[in-house]
Design an enzyme around this catalytic site. Structure first.
Site, PDB file in Angstrom:
ATOM      1  N   SER A   1     -15.320  23.274   3.313  1.00 50.07           N
ATOM      2  CA  SER A   1     -16.619  22.628   3.110  1.00 50.07           C
ATOM      3  C   SER A   1     -16.600  21.918   1.766  1.00 50.07           C
ATOM      4  O   SER A   1     -15.869  22.307   0.852  1.00 50.07           O
ATOM      5  CB  SER A   1     -17.760  23.648   3.139  1.00 50.07           C
ATOM      6  OG  SER A   1     -17.805  24.346   1.921  1.00 50.07           O
TER       7      SER A   1
ATOM      8  N   ASP B   1       0.854  -1.186   0.000  1.00 54.69           N
ATOM      9  CA  ASP B   1       0.000   0.000   0.000  1.00 54.69           C
ATOM     10  C   ASP B   1       0.886   1.230   0.000  1.00 54.69           C
ATOM     11  O   ASP B   1       1.868   1.283   0.716  1.00 54.69           O
ATOM     12  CB  ASP B   1      -0.874   0.006   1.252  1.00 54.69           C
ATOM     13  CG  ASP B   1      -2.196  -0.689   0.982  1.00 54.69           C
ATOM     14  OD1 ASP B   1      -2.691  -0.563  -0.151  1.00 54.69           O
ATOM     15  OD2 ASP B   1      -2.710  -1.356   1.896  1.00 54.69           O
TER      16      ASP B   1
ATOM     17  N   ASP C   1      -6.355  25.435  10.622  1.00 54.65           N
ATOM     18  CA  ASP C   1      -6.572  24.162   9.935  1.00 54.65           C
ATOM     19  C   ASP C   1      -5.852  23.059  10.707  1.00 54.65           C
ATOM     20  O   ASP C   1      -4.637  23.038  10.802  1.00 54.65           O
ATOM     21  CB  ASP C   1      -6.007  24.291   8.503  1.00 54.65           C
ATOM     22  CG  ASP C   1      -6.364  23.099   7.659  1.00 54.65           C
ATOM     23  OD1 ASP C   1      -6.845  22.103   8.230  1.00 54.65           O
ATOM     24  OD2 ASP C   1      -6.165  23.172   6.438  1.00 54.65           O
TER      25      ASP C   1
END
Lengths: 742, 595
Positions: free
Chosen positions: A432, A353, A390
């Site tokens: 958003s 991965d 953030d």
């Protein structure tokens, strides 16, 4: 590029890594822990029972031979005439029994080491109380109160698969299961040894819980997936105890070869009696008196047989297998069968991965690219402001990049401004899904936004700003290198671009190089688009990649590789990985993963460390190599033993000569026939305990290519195996002489 | 004789044969892959013979069936020798056990002869038993190898046994034998159906007076269709002589040139088959590595034999110190500068004997041009070891098959040391393959050591040899080694022959010898061919694994060393005690033990 500033990739989590190593070290009990030694010694006496010994044909033949020698010794004590002296016979008995004990000890110590791990695990498996829910249904939300669940007290042993139980803070999870409601932090140290708690929650790929672990906070509703006695922990204990240890295909084939060798040497020694008898007959006629030699002495023939049959590998074979499993366990990999470990050595293709294995897992800001009349400093400041609130790793990395640039610039200044000055009354605009941007509205009316290129372009155009003509080109250039561009706008002016990059784990390139030298192909699995995936694949140095990977695509890729005759290993954690894990030849499920994934794979990694796959392959290779090396050594030893024993059997002694001129074959010039035979038997016995550490630790694997590896091992174990006993037997002979034992 | 001259013959033989084997291997691969399209009548025969593709078991059953028929046919021909035509000298019936032994002996490509050809066999038996068997039995091993190669390269079928037999006989042995026959006839080998010549001796009365004491007895010189048999005797690594003296007889081997041709002939096909193996598998480098290992061993064998026989004196004639209570022995006044000349045919040169002896045993031919029994004891170790290993080129096809067994075991054990489960030709070698390989490998030492032990410890062996002591033991061991290796040469001092049924003076234990060696030949022939067939089929059914840098390479020097070591450790060392009790004890021991 003056405006482009490069950030070093963040250092990997040193703390947990060191912790893990320390823990593993603590698990690595000393090779010869006194407790283990005692248990192994007791066990090696028990294993003298013929019905146990029978399972190992090589050692069984030694046992029968020893019995025969004992009978001859008793007969000699009762006055039976033979060519051998009583002291010689007794010494032979002693060393043959010791050979058996050493062989038993080798298996016993390996098993004891496994057991000591099992005992540690068993402590966590004591009976624990459980609370079963009657008529569970997902009514209501929020806390536990007022749900109206009927709770019934039971214990871990009374739980059946499908039962639904409630576990609260501080309680021990009674059995394996799947969280169906709730989130909890869980201490899994009982199983993984990892002290840091992990989060497990309903839904998703982190819903599996293991019996014996403890809930540290919150509560969870768990559906039991294991019947009593078959829990993860139960199976693990059973495995390490060797209870369900089955011999692997390669081990079976090798034991077959060893049994056949034993049969051949049995014939060689058995037919030596009539041949020596023939020689005795004509020598009797020649010298005019009866001639008896060691060639027709059964205990001596037994000694020759024991020396010739591959006792070294016969004694260590079981230990090598157990030690392989044990090494996997010490690396916190739980193999469901020995076969899985063996197959790991044969793997041709590794599916890795991207996230967590090849890259650190999150994107990091690495560059600020200003546009228009903005400078790099201005852009950095604006972007950092926009990201100040953030909390995502990307956001944090932008702020940290800003600080780093600042620090670099003020390298001469004694004052270091560590924090970003955010004006009061700043309004943060969170990300958003509609706007696909985040940012700040400053009190002075300026608005700063950062976000996906098309969203920001739309935002700027909406504010009637201008877009540079070559923006598209620049954005694409960044994307094609495997990085993610974010645009930053101040009002309707485009300030520049932040480049977020997948940061490669340090050292991975070397590791892939190492894998390539082992003959393995590495394939990166990622959900990224092919363009990005290709760029990261090139950077990381993997051989191939599978972009936009879906579970179906993974499965198809594995099938395609297998159709070409390749063996595939992969690691996964999610339920949707289960088919691929089951299809892969080596499927390593992460312990943090779902129950389905753990069931599907043939190994479970307790650390949930994606790079573990590489370690798994090395353990497998080491196991096979150790087996081959010790077999080669064992067989190569025969040369010297022949040269020690054969002349001794036929040359006779000065007072009882048989074919005295055969002394010329005795290239080691050993003291006397009996000392020669005893020295060979003693060497044969002593080499077993001397090689136990190698059997348990394994021969070191070096990724230097098969040809160089073969050459190296042939020199060490083949040629070394020819030479070592010449030296060893001569030394033992000299010691025997020095001690006046012969 | 200078050192150079001694080594010239073996060098010449090995280099010329290798040079010829390269184009021949190409031709053989072409034939065995069925790429030859002959004229219509040949294709018609092929289509009659071709019963369709066979699995390994069908192939093996066809092989056994065919051999059973050959056995019955051979038995009938030999039993009815007296009634059959082409018997100008009126040869009678052989002893029943000799028939049993001889039928198996020629069926299995061994050609162990417990009889003397010119005394016991009619021309009909020579042509329809010996010559016929020589073509067919040589083809059996060849076909076995071809089938195994097909398995190793993963073909679905092992081919068709009957078609393979036809291809080998008709397209390879027959034309080669024709060419060689003409060359040998040009050198003086006879081809006639006339009875033995009765000639007056040059020296009157050399054969003694006749019954009434008047007319001098004529010498009877045996002859016959020799040139028909000798080419296939060598090309097919058969080795059964038309005459009892085998290739030392001037009608079989008239000159140094024919001697050179002879050795070259029996080396040719075994050399070429190794290279054919590489061509058919498309693994030519691998085949050359195997070829190199075999060549190294062959050079060691020849070198050893020539050194101890042609460059060292016969120890029976040299001085010996007092040993084992025996007084010292002075040297006999014999010039030994030419080495041991006992039992040699000097028209071939001094080193021709040991060269031939080493080659004929490494390559399971069994034809002889000197008395192996008379080789210096240590030189005699060379032919013994050649038969013990039985894979240094070995018999046609089977030698290569035997080598594959050692190779598989070597690959299995050492292959683990590269950290993968072992693979050969990109197929995993697992329990089933090892079971079959070990089964095939076990047969040879069992079939040598067990009967040799039985005979050496009892009167069966002890009373059959003229040489009590280590040399007698060597003879017994040699006999069973030769039988088990399907070689057919002998250490002549052993009395094993009965001969014709009315022989008034048969060797005392010839019956046990006939039966024991007969059974040994039978077991040692078929188990080591059929088990590898099954092994190859088992590998054929597996999915090939891809070749990576992690895969062990089979075409390197390292691999050659591995193969060499495996053969020494697993093949030769088993016989070390016997070698020590036989030739070594003889060489270093006092007279009368040869030493």
């Amino acid at each position: 590029m003056s405006g482009t500033l490069i950030q070093e990739p963040p250092a990997p989590g040193r703390g947990p890594e060191e912790l893990k190593l320390a823990r593993r070290h603590s698990r690595r009990a000393g090779l010869f822990d006194p407790e283990l030694l005692k248990a192994a010694f007791r066990q090696s006496l028990v294993m003298l029972r013929p019905d146990i010994q029978w399972k190992n044909p090589v050692m069984f033949v030694v046992e029968v031979g020893t019995g025969l020698t004992l009978i001859y010794t008793v007969a000699k004590l009762l006055g039976y005439q033979s060519a051998a002296g009583i002291g010689y016979l007794l010494a032979l008995d002693f060393w043959l029994i010791l050979t058996l004990l050493f062989a038993n000890f080798a298996s016993a110590i390996a098993e004891a080491r496994g057991k000591s791990q099992a005992d540690a695990l068993r402590k966590t498996r004591r009976e624990t109380p459980a609370r079963r829910l009657k008529h569970y249904s997902r009514n209501g939300s929020g806390g536990l109160e007022g749900r109206g669940w009927q709770v019934e007290a039971t214990s871990s042993t009374g739980l059946q698969s499908g039962d639904i139980i409630l576990i609260e803070t501080g309680e021990v999870i009674p059995s394996d299961g799947e969280i169906i409601e709730g989130v909890a932090s869980i201490d899994e140290s009982a199983i993984t040894g990892e002290s840091a708690p992990v989060i497990r929650e309903a839904g998703g790929d982190r819903s599996g819980v293991t019996g014996g672990t403890r809930v540290l906070s919150d509560w969870i509703i768990v559906q039991i997936t294991a019947s009593p006695g078959t829990t993860f922990l139960d199976r693990m204990i059973a495995l390490v105890e060797g209870a369900i240890r089955q011999r692997t295909p390669n081990e079976i084939a090798l034991s077959l070869v060893l049994a056949a060798f034993t049969l051949i040497f049995l014939i060689v020694t058995a037919t030596l009696w009539p041949l020596a008898f023939n020689a005795e007959q004509y020598m009797s006629a020649f010298t005019g008196g009866p001639v008896k030699s060691l060639g027709t002495d059964v205990p001596t023939l037994v000694a020759l047989l024991v020396c010739l049959i591959p006792t070294t590998i016969g004694a260590l074979l079981a230990a090598i297998g157990i030690a392989g499993m044990d090494r996997a366990l010490r690396a916190n990999i739980l193999a469901k069968s020995g076969k899985a470990v063996e197959v790991a050595g044969d793997v041709d293709t590794l599916l890795l991965d991207k996230t967590g294995t090849i890259t650190l897992g999150n994107r990091y800001a690495t560059r600020f690219v200003p546009l228009g009349d903005y400078s790099a400093e201005q852009l950095a400041y604006l972007t950092a402001l926009a990201s100040a609130a953030d909390e995502t790793p990307e956001g944090k990395s932008i702020v940290s990049l800003y600080h780093k640039l600042n620090d670099a610039r003020r390298i001469d200044s004694p004052v270091r401004d560590g924090s970003l000055q955010v004006p009061t009354n700043t309004r943060f605009v969170p990300f958003s899904a509609q706007s696909r941007m985040s940012g700040v509205d400053l009190p002075d009316g300026r608005t700063i936004r950062k976000g996906a290129p098309d969203a920001v372009v739309y935002y700027v155009k909406h504010g009637r700003g201008t877009i540079p003509a070559n923006l598209d080109e620049q954005v694409r250039a960044v994307a094609s290198k495997g990085a993610t561009p974010l645009l930053v706008a101040e009002g309707n002016r485009l300030a520049g671009m932040v480049v977020l990059e997948d940061v490669l784990k340090p050292g991975m390139r070397d590791r892939f190089q190492r894998l390539r030298q082992m003959g393995l192909r590495t394939v990166m699995i990622t959900g990224d688009n092919p363009l990005t995936a290709a760029a990261i694949a090139t950077n990381a140095g993997v051989d191939d990649f599978l972009a936009e990977a879906t579970p179906e695509a993974k499965l198809a890729y594995i099938r395609k590789e297998q159709a070409e005759g390749k063996l595939v290993a992969m690691m996964g954690d999610g339920t949707n990985d289960a088919p691929a894990l089951a299809q892969a030849d080596v499927g390593v499920a992460m312990n943090s993963g779902t129950q389905a994934a753990k069931e599907a794979g043939n190994m479970v990694d307790l650390d949930s460390d994606p790079t573990k796959l590489i370690e798994t392959v090395e353990i497998g290779k080491q196991l096979l190599m150790t087996r081959g090396a010790l077999t080669t050594f064992s067989i190569a030893n025969d040369v010297a033993k022949y040269f020690a024993i054969v002349p001794a059997m036929f040359a006779g002694t000065a007072d009882k000569p048989m074919l005295p001129w055969l002394k010329i074959v005795d290239v080691m010039n050993l003291h006397s026939p009996t000392s020669a035979i005893l020295s060979a038997v003693i060497f044969n016995a002593l080499i077993i305990p001397l090689l136990i550490p190698i059997a348990l630790k394994g021969v070191r694997y070096r990724p230097i290519g098969a040809d160089a590896l073969l050459r190296r091992n042939l020199l060490i174990w083949g040629l070394g195996g020819v030479i070592a006993p010449f030296v060893g037997i001569k030394l033992i002979d000299m010691i025997l002489v020095a001690l006046h034992l012969v | 004789m200078s050192q150079f001259q001694v080594w010239l013959l073996p060098l010449l033989i090995l280099s010329v044969t290798t040079a010829l084997a390269i184009p021949l291997s190409r031709y053989l691969a072409w034939i065995m892959d069925g790429r030859y399209r002959g004229p219509a009548f040949l294709r018609w025969i092929e289509s009659r013979l071709n019963t369709g593709p066979q699995s390994w078991s069908q192939y093996a059953i066809a092989m056994l069936l065919f051999n059973t028929l050959m056995f019955v046919f051979g038995f009938v021909v030999l039993s009815l020798q007296r009634q059959m035509p082409l018997n100008p000298d009126g040869k009678g019936m052989l002893a029943p056990t000799t028939i049993f032994n001889s039928v198996i002996s020629f069926l299995t490509n061994t050609n162990l002869q417990h009889y003397s050809g010119e005394q016991c066999f009619s021309y009909f038996s020579q042509l329809f038993f010996v010559c016929w068997n020589m073509f067919l039995s040589a083809s059996v091993g060849f076909c076995g190898l071809a089938a195994i190669i097909r398995g190793l390269r993963g073909d679905k079928h092992m081919g068709n046994y009957y078609l393979d037999m036809w291809r080998v006989c008709a397209y390879t042995f027959l034309p080669a034998s024709l060419i060689m026959g003409v060359l040998l006839m040009a050198d003086g080998v006879p081809l006639t159906l006339q009875a033995s010549a009765k000639v007056a001796t040059v020296e009157p009365g050399a054969m003694g007076p006749d019954a009434n004491g008047q007319v001098q007895e004529k010498q009877e010189i045996a002859r016959g269709p020799v040139a028909a048999i000798i080419p296939i005797k060598h090309l097919g690594t058969n080795g059964g002589g038309f005459f009892g003296a085998n290739s030392a007889h001037p009608f079989e081997n008239p000159s140094a040139w024919s001697n050179f041709l002879t050795v070259m002939n029996f080396c040719l096909f075994p050399f070429a088959l190794v290279l054919m193996f590489g061509r058919m598998l498309k693994q030519r480098r691998h085949a050359w590595v195997i070829f190199g290992v075999m060549m190294t061993m062959l050079i060691i064998f020849i070198g050893w034999a020539v050194f101890w026989d042609s460059l060292r004196p016969n120890p029976a004639l040299t001085a010996h110190p007092a040993i084992a209570g025996r007084p010292a022995v002075p040297a006999l006044p014999v010039d030994q500068s030419l080495g041991n000349l006992e039992g040699k045919e000097l028209r071939f040169g001094t080193s021709a004997g040991p060269t031939f002896a080493a080659a004929t045993t490494a390559i399971a031919c069994g034809s002889v041009d000197c008395a192996h029994d008379s080789l210096n004891p240590l030189a005699g170790l060379s032919p013994l070891t050649g038969m013990w290993l039985n894979c240094i080129y070995g018999g046609k096809g089977v030698g290569m098959i035997n080598l594959l067994l050692y190779l598989i075991v070597g690959v299995f054990i050492a292959g683990l040391m590269v950290g993968r489960t072992p693979e050969y030709l990109s197929k995993k070698v697992e329990a089933r393959e090892m079971k079959l390989a070990m089964l095939a490998l076990l047969v040879h030492p069992i079939m040598i050591l067990m009967p040799a032990g039985l005979f050496a410890a009892t009167d069966l062996g002890v009373k059959s040899t003229n040489n009590p002591g280590p040399h007698g033991l060597s003879e017994i061991v040699y006999e069973f080694s030769s039988a088990s290796a399907n070689n057919g040469s002998e250490f002549g001092g052993l009395n094993t022959g009965w001969g014709l049924n009315d022989n008034p003076n048969p060797a005392p234990y010839s019956r046990p010898w006939d039966i024991a060696t007969g059974l040994v030949m039978l077991f040692s022939r078929f188990i080591p061919v059929i088990a590898p067939l099954a092994l190859a089929a088992s590998l054929a059914a597996k999915k090939p694994t891809p070749f990576t840098v992690g895969t062990m390479r089979t075409d390197t020097f390292t691999f050659g060393c591995l193969l060499f070591g495996t053969i020494i450790l697993l093949g030769a060392l088993l016989f070390l005690p016997v070698a020590v009790l036989g030739p070594v004890a003889e060489h270093f021991g006092p007279i009368p033990f040869g030493g």
